[in-house]
Design a protein around this motif. Structure first.
Motif, PDB file in Angstrom:
ATOM      1  N   THR B 133       0.855  -1.178   0.000  1.00  0.00           N
ATOM      2  CA  THR B 133       0.000   0.000   0.000  1.00  0.00           C
ATOM      3  C   THR B 133       0.887   1.221   0.000  1.00  0.00           C
ATOM      4  OG1 THR B 133      -1.633  -1.177   1.310  1.00  0.00           O
ATOM      5  CG2 THR B 133      -1.861   1.193   1.200  1.00  0.00           C
ATOM      6  N   ARG B 134       0.529   2.211  -0.817  1.00  0.00           N
ATOM      7  CA  ARG B 134       1.321   3.428  -0.878  1.00  0.00           C
ATOM      8  C   ARG B 134       0.408   4.635  -1.036  1.00  0.00           C
ATOM      9  NH1 ARG B 134       2.365   4.856  -5.910  1.00  0.00           N
ATOM     10  NH2 ARG B 134       4.170   5.890  -5.060  1.00  0.00           N
ATOM     11  N   PRO B 135       0.755   5.744  -0.379  1.00  0.00           N
ATOM     12  CA  PRO B 135      -0.082   6.937  -0.496  1.00  0.00           C
ATOM     13  C   PRO B 135       0.069   7.575  -1.874  1.00  0.00           C
ATOM     14  CG  PRO B 135       1.391   7.068   1.426  1.00  0.00           C
ATOM     15  CD  PRO B 135       1.870   5.945   0.567  1.00  0.00           C
ATOM     16  N   VAL B 136      -1.043   8.015  -2.449  1.00  0.00           N
ATOM     17  CA  VAL B 136      -1.022   8.775  -3.700  1.00  0.00           C
ATOM     18  C   VAL B 136      -1.845  10.048  -3.495  1.00  0.00           C
ATOM     19  CG1 VAL B 136      -0.639   6.805  -5.228  1.00  0.00           C
ATOM     20  CG2 VAL B 136      -2.971   7.409  -4.576  1.00  0.00           C
ATOM     21  N   TYR B 137      -1.831  10.931  -4.486  1.00  0.00           N
ATOM     22  CA  TYR B 137      -2.526  12.218  -4.365  1.00  0.00           C
ATOM     23  C   TYR B 137      -2.230  12.877  -3.018  1.00  0.00           C
ATOM     24  CZ  TYR B 137      -4.720  10.545  -8.541  1.00  0.00           C
ATOM     25  OH  TYR B 137      -4.909  10.062  -9.798  1.00  0.00           O
ATOM     26  N   ALA B 138      -0.940  13.014  -2.743  1.00  0.00           N
ATOM     27  CA  ALA B 138      -0.491  13.710  -1.536  1.00  0.00           C
ATOM     28  C   ALA B 138      -1.141  13.154  -0.277  1.00  0.00           C
ATOM     29  CB  ALA B 138      -0.742  15.212  -1.673  1.00  0.00           C
ATOM     30  N   GLY B 139      -1.302  11.844  -0.232  1.00  0.00           N
ATOM     31  CA  GLY B 139      -1.832  11.225   0.978  1.00  0.00           C
ATOM     32  C   GLY B 139      -3.351  11.273   1.065  1.00  0.00           C
ATOM     33  N   LYS B 140      -4.004  11.800   0.009  1.00  0.00           N
ATOM     34  CA  LYS B 140      -5.464  11.871   0.049  1.00  0.00           C
ATOM     35  C   LYS B 140      -6.112  10.556  -0.362  1.00  0.00           C
ATOM     36  CE  LYS B 140      -5.212  15.963  -2.039  1.00  0.00           C
ATOM     37  NZ  LYS B 140      -5.649  17.179  -2.772  1.00  0.00           N
ATOM     38  N   ALA B 141      -5.295   9.607  -0.822  1.00  0.00           N
ATOM     39  CA  ALA B 141      -5.806   8.269  -1.115  1.00  0.00           C
ATOM     40  C   ALA B 141      -4.664   7.271  -0.943  1.00  0.00           C
ATOM     41  CB  ALA B 141      -6.349   8.193  -2.534  1.00  0.00           C
ATOM     42  N   LEU B 142      -5.044   6.011  -0.744  1.00  0.00           N
ATOM     43  CA  LEU B 142      -4.053   4.942  -0.655  1.00  0.00           C
ATOM     44  C   LEU B 142      -4.272   4.004  -1.827  1.00  0.00           C
ATOM     45  CD1 LEU B 142      -4.320   4.049   3.137  1.00  0.00           C
ATOM     46  CD2 LEU B 142      -2.494   5.319   2.004  1.00  0.00           C
ATOM     47  N   LEU B 143      -3.173   3.589  -2.442  1.00  0.00           N
ATOM     48  CA  LEU B 143      -3.259   2.665  -3.561  1.00  0.00           C
ATOM     49  C   LEU B 143      -2.701   1.323  -3.108  1.00  0.00           C
ATOM     50  CD1 LEU B 143      -4.098   2.922  -6.585  1.00  0.00           C
ATOM     51  CD2 LEU B 143      -1.655   3.093  -7.098  1.00  0.00           C
ATOM     52  N   LYS B 144      -3.523   0.279  -3.255  1.00  0.00           N
ATOM     53  CA  LYS B 144      -3.032  -1.055  -2.932  1.00  0.00           C
ATOM     54  C   LYS B 144      -2.709  -1.763  -4.230  1.00  0.00           C
ATOM     55  CE  LYS B 144      -4.144  -5.196  -0.279  1.00  0.00           C
ATOM     56  NZ  LYS B 144      -5.143  -5.889   0.533  1.00  0.00           N
ATOM     57  N   VAL B 145      -1.468  -2.210  -4.357  1.00  0.00           N
ATOM     58  CA  VAL B 145      -1.052  -2.856  -5.599  1.00  0.00           C
ATOM     59  C   VAL B 145      -0.518  -4.255  -5.324  1.00  0.00           C
ATOM     60  CG1 VAL B 145      -0.487  -0.697  -6.805  1.00  0.00           C
ATOM     61  CG2 VAL B 145       1.286  -1.857  -5.477  1.00  0.00           C
ATOM     62  N   LYS B 146      -0.664  -5.103  -6.349  1.00  0.00           N
ATOM     63  CA  LYS B 146      -0.105  -6.441  -6.277  1.00  0.00           C
ATOM     64  C   LYS B 146       1.104  -6.461  -7.205  1.00  0.00           C
ATOM     65  CE  LYS B 146      -2.370 -10.350  -7.953  1.00  0.00           C
ATOM     66  NZ  LYS B 146      -3.598 -11.151  -7.908  1.00  0.00           N
ATOM     67  N   LEU B 147       2.212  -7.020  -6.731  1.00  0.00           N
ATOM     68  CA  LEU B 147       3.415  -7.077  -7.549  1.00  0.00           C
ATOM     69  C   LEU B 147       3.484  -8.453  -8.190  1.00  0.00           C
ATOM     70  CD1 LEU B 147       4.800  -5.281  -4.683  1.00  0.00           C
ATOM     71  CD2 LEU B 147       5.838  -4.607  -6.852  1.00  0.00           C
TER      72      LEU B 147
END
Ligand SMILES: Cc1cc2nc3c(=O)[nH]c(=O)nc-3n(C[C@H](O)[C@H](O)[C@H](O)COP(=O)(O)OP(=O)(O)OC[C@H]3O[C@@H](n4cnc5c(N)ncnc54)[C@H](O)[C@@H]3O)c2cc1C
Ligand SMILES: Nc1ncnc2c1ncn2[C@@H]1O[C@H](COP(=O)(O)O)[C@@H](O)[C@H]1O
Lengths: 250, 326
Positions: B133-147
């Motif tokens: 999980t990583r913050p995007v849009y300056a911390g206004k959303a979290l993106l969960k990604v699968k590698l």
């Protein structure tokens, strides 16, 4: 000096983030898009270097949807000579896929410098610039806030924790730009008019599949409701008690 | 069995604190797949602290040495890490998202042809797949990604993975490695150091930040004293308004165009709490705000707020904190 600048169309920093119906991306309805602020430093630096050299060309390359033409026009209005749009439906989350497409476009361009922003303010990836450099086999210094060029050698300064690294590198090179490098110019009316007639090459682009799958975009966990402890110095003892006993940070 | 490589960071021959966080994050991932953690340190010679990494959960520590690796060199470090990864089968490689890690990790990713999840704040394994999980849009959303690719590359946001002691006996080895002369084409000529002992805002466990409410640059003395009262654990940060005004160096700026910080305690003094400032500090564990305007937006994110005049409050607060630490 022949310089390429990679620019990205991003949601403005004031954007109220609403998540799209698929739960995996930003709902773009009503969102204002701008040229990534860090890329403005890159564009400005490219223009200054060309001006100092007295000749050359500055080209911007953007990978993005058709609407990224506006972003390219904004750079053209600042003084950039021409633009290339690598047109895709949607910008992928995998920075390597973006870097591969940009590198393929830049590969035989004969550029002395390739500039990128240090990061895009939407994805915070900090990665496309150094990836492009690796894919092209070029030396690269990231997050620079100061640059000197003399002949085929450059010296750049970048901030690291607790200090500033002074890096020496040969040209051609890839550099990524941080705040402090320069003050980007505002396009003059004349520039805006001229931008409309400058060449903008649109190239439909097929992307590699990549290895990052977006599972979900979610709002950040709610901070529990803030609380005003009190007013003035009288509130200090209660604040300290809360920090010690409730938050346990003292 | 999840094999994780933790790529660590040193300066001047001593391991940097962020390295413990990287080992801790790597351990979490390895434990999720009942696997092992190998730590890799690059240096000009032995690196102090490398022999202590078993405490944080490393099963093996390798120090790769070469005269040209004393200081970070982008190409030399990339080559050594890539060779190491190619020689073994790792499921994941974990870096710090520090200034160096942000430079190194993408190069390694490009060289290996695998994606990088940058500035990760949470990670794990689900159904055999590594996610982050990583913050995007300056911390206004979290993106969960699968590698999907192996190895999965991740860089961890500083101050998020609080070091946890997970003692085990780590096998240690030192290996001489080969790199190009001077480490590559890009050479770090010098590091102009900030004031000795000064903590960087991006890494300090406590950050005391000031804004335009301080009225003039000399008044930052109040915040420096407050930071000192925390006994060497606090750094002084600033809003962009005061950095642009030339009161404070850009290195101290917190926010979208400055640093992203996640300290245990963030104290915002005379800062209104503009969205771009929040972008840099909203993931702090505990936020305290001192502002005379009870409607200032900073109070919306602050866990604890005091409404009032900072010039009265801060000196008293400093005195009380000093007493606590005395
Ligand atoms: C593209 C972009 C990027 C930006 N990036 C950043 C960034 O990285 N970081 C950042 O901080 N900003 C950033 N900004 C600027 C941001 O929008 C604000 O302008 C800035 O954060 C305001 O700084 P401030 O809170 O110090 O000042 P102000 O907004 O002027 O607030 C001062 C506060 O001090 C309080 N105050 C005054 N006197 C006292 C007193 N005696 N006691 C107690 N309180 C008092 C006031 O009530 C007020 O709330 C960015 C803006 C843009 C457009
Ligand atoms: N879609 C894109 N098109 C063109 N340039 C990009 C794109 N994405 C990223 N970049 C460049 O890479 C920099 C870093 O972006 P990122 O790695 O996404 O944080 C940006 O500031 C741009 O210069």
């Amino acid at each position: 000096m022949k310089i390429a600048v990679c620019i990205k169309r991003v949601a403005d920093s004031e954007t109220r983030v609403k998540i799209a119906a698929d739960g995996k991306a930003l709902d773009e309805a009503g969102v204002k898009f701008v040229l990534n602020p860090y890329d403005e430093f890159a564009v400005e630096e490219a223009l200054r270097r060309k001006e100092q050299a007295g000749s050359g060309e500055v080209v911007v390359v953007a990978l993005g949807p058709a609407a990224a033409q506006e972003t390219i026009r904004a750079a053209l209005a600042m003084g950039v000579d021409r633009g290339v749009l690598l047109q895709v439906d949607r910008i992928p989350a995998d920075g390597l896929v973006v870097a591969q497409a940009l590198a393929a476009e830049l590969k035989d361009g004969g550029y002395d410098l390739i500039l990128c922003g240090k990061m895009a303010i939407d994805d915070y990836n900090h990665q496309v610039g150094p990836m492009v450099a690796e894919l092209l086999g070029l030396p690269c210094v990231t997050s620079i806030a100061h640059l000197e060029l003399q002949g085929n050698t450059g010296v750049a300064e970048r901030e690291v924790e607790g200090g500033i690294e002074v890096c020496e590198f040969p040209l051609p090179a890839v550099l990524t730009t941080d705040k402090g490098l320069n003050e980007p110019r505002y396009p003059a009316l004349k520039g805006i008019m001229a931008a409309k007639k400058k060449p903008l090459d649109i190239k439909p682009t097929a992307l590699a599949v990549g290895g990052l799958e977006v599972l979900a975009m979610t709002p950040p966990p709610d901070r529990k409701d803030g609380r005003i402890v009190g007013e003035g110095v009288a509130a200090i003892p209660e604040l300290l008690r809360l920090l010690r006993e409730e938050a346990k940070v003292l | 069995m999840t094999a994780v490589l933790a790529v660590l960071e040193q300066r001047d021959g001593a391991l940097r604190k962020v390295s413990h966080e990287v080992v801790t994050g790597a351990r979490r991932l390895a434990d999720a797949g009942s696997g092992t953690v190998e730590a890799l340190v690059l240096g000009g010679g032995t690196v102090s602290g490398a022999d202590q990494l078993g405490r944080f959960g490393a099963d093996r520590v390798t120090t790769a040495t070469h005269a040209a690796l004393g200081r970070y060199t982008p190409e030399g470090y990339t080559r050594v890490v890539v060779e190491r990864v190619r020689a073994r089968q790792y499921d994941a490689v974990v870096f710090p998202a520090s200034a160096t890690g942000r430079d190194l990790a993408p190069r390694v990713a490009a060289r290996l042809g695998v994606p990088l999840a940058a500035d990760v704040t949470d990670l794990g394994i689900e159904g055999g797949a590594i996610w982050a999980t990583r913050p995007v849009y300056a911390g206004k959303a979290l993106l969960k990604v699968k590698l999907l690719a192996r190895p999965a590359l991740l860089s961890l946001r500083p101050n998020v993975f609080t070091p946890v002691e997970r003692p085990r006996a780590a096998a240690a080895e030192t290996a001489k490695v080969d790199v190009p002369e001077r480490g590559g084409r890009v050479v770090v000529r010098e590091i102009k150091a900030a004031a000795a002992g000064a903590l960087d805002v991006a890494e300090a466990p406590i950050v005391v930040s000031g804004g335009r409410g301080l009225k003039e640059p000399a008044n930052f003395r109040l915040l420096e004293e407050l930071a000192r009262a925390f006994g060497g654990k606090a750094a002084v940060g600033a809003s962009r308004a005061v950095v642009d005004a030339g009161w404070r160096p850009h290195a101290d700026q917190v926010g979208q165009t400055g640093k992203t910080v996640s300290p245990t305690l963030y104290v915002a003094v005379g800062i209104s709490g503009a969205i771009q400032h929040l972008a840099g500090m909203r993931t702090s564990k505990v936020i305290v705000a001192i502002n005379r305007d009870k409607d200032a937006p900073i109070f919306k994110v602050a866990d604890y707020g005091i409404v009032g005049d900072l010039f009265e409050i801060v000196p008293r607060l400093t005195e009380e904190i000093r007493k606590l630490h005395a």
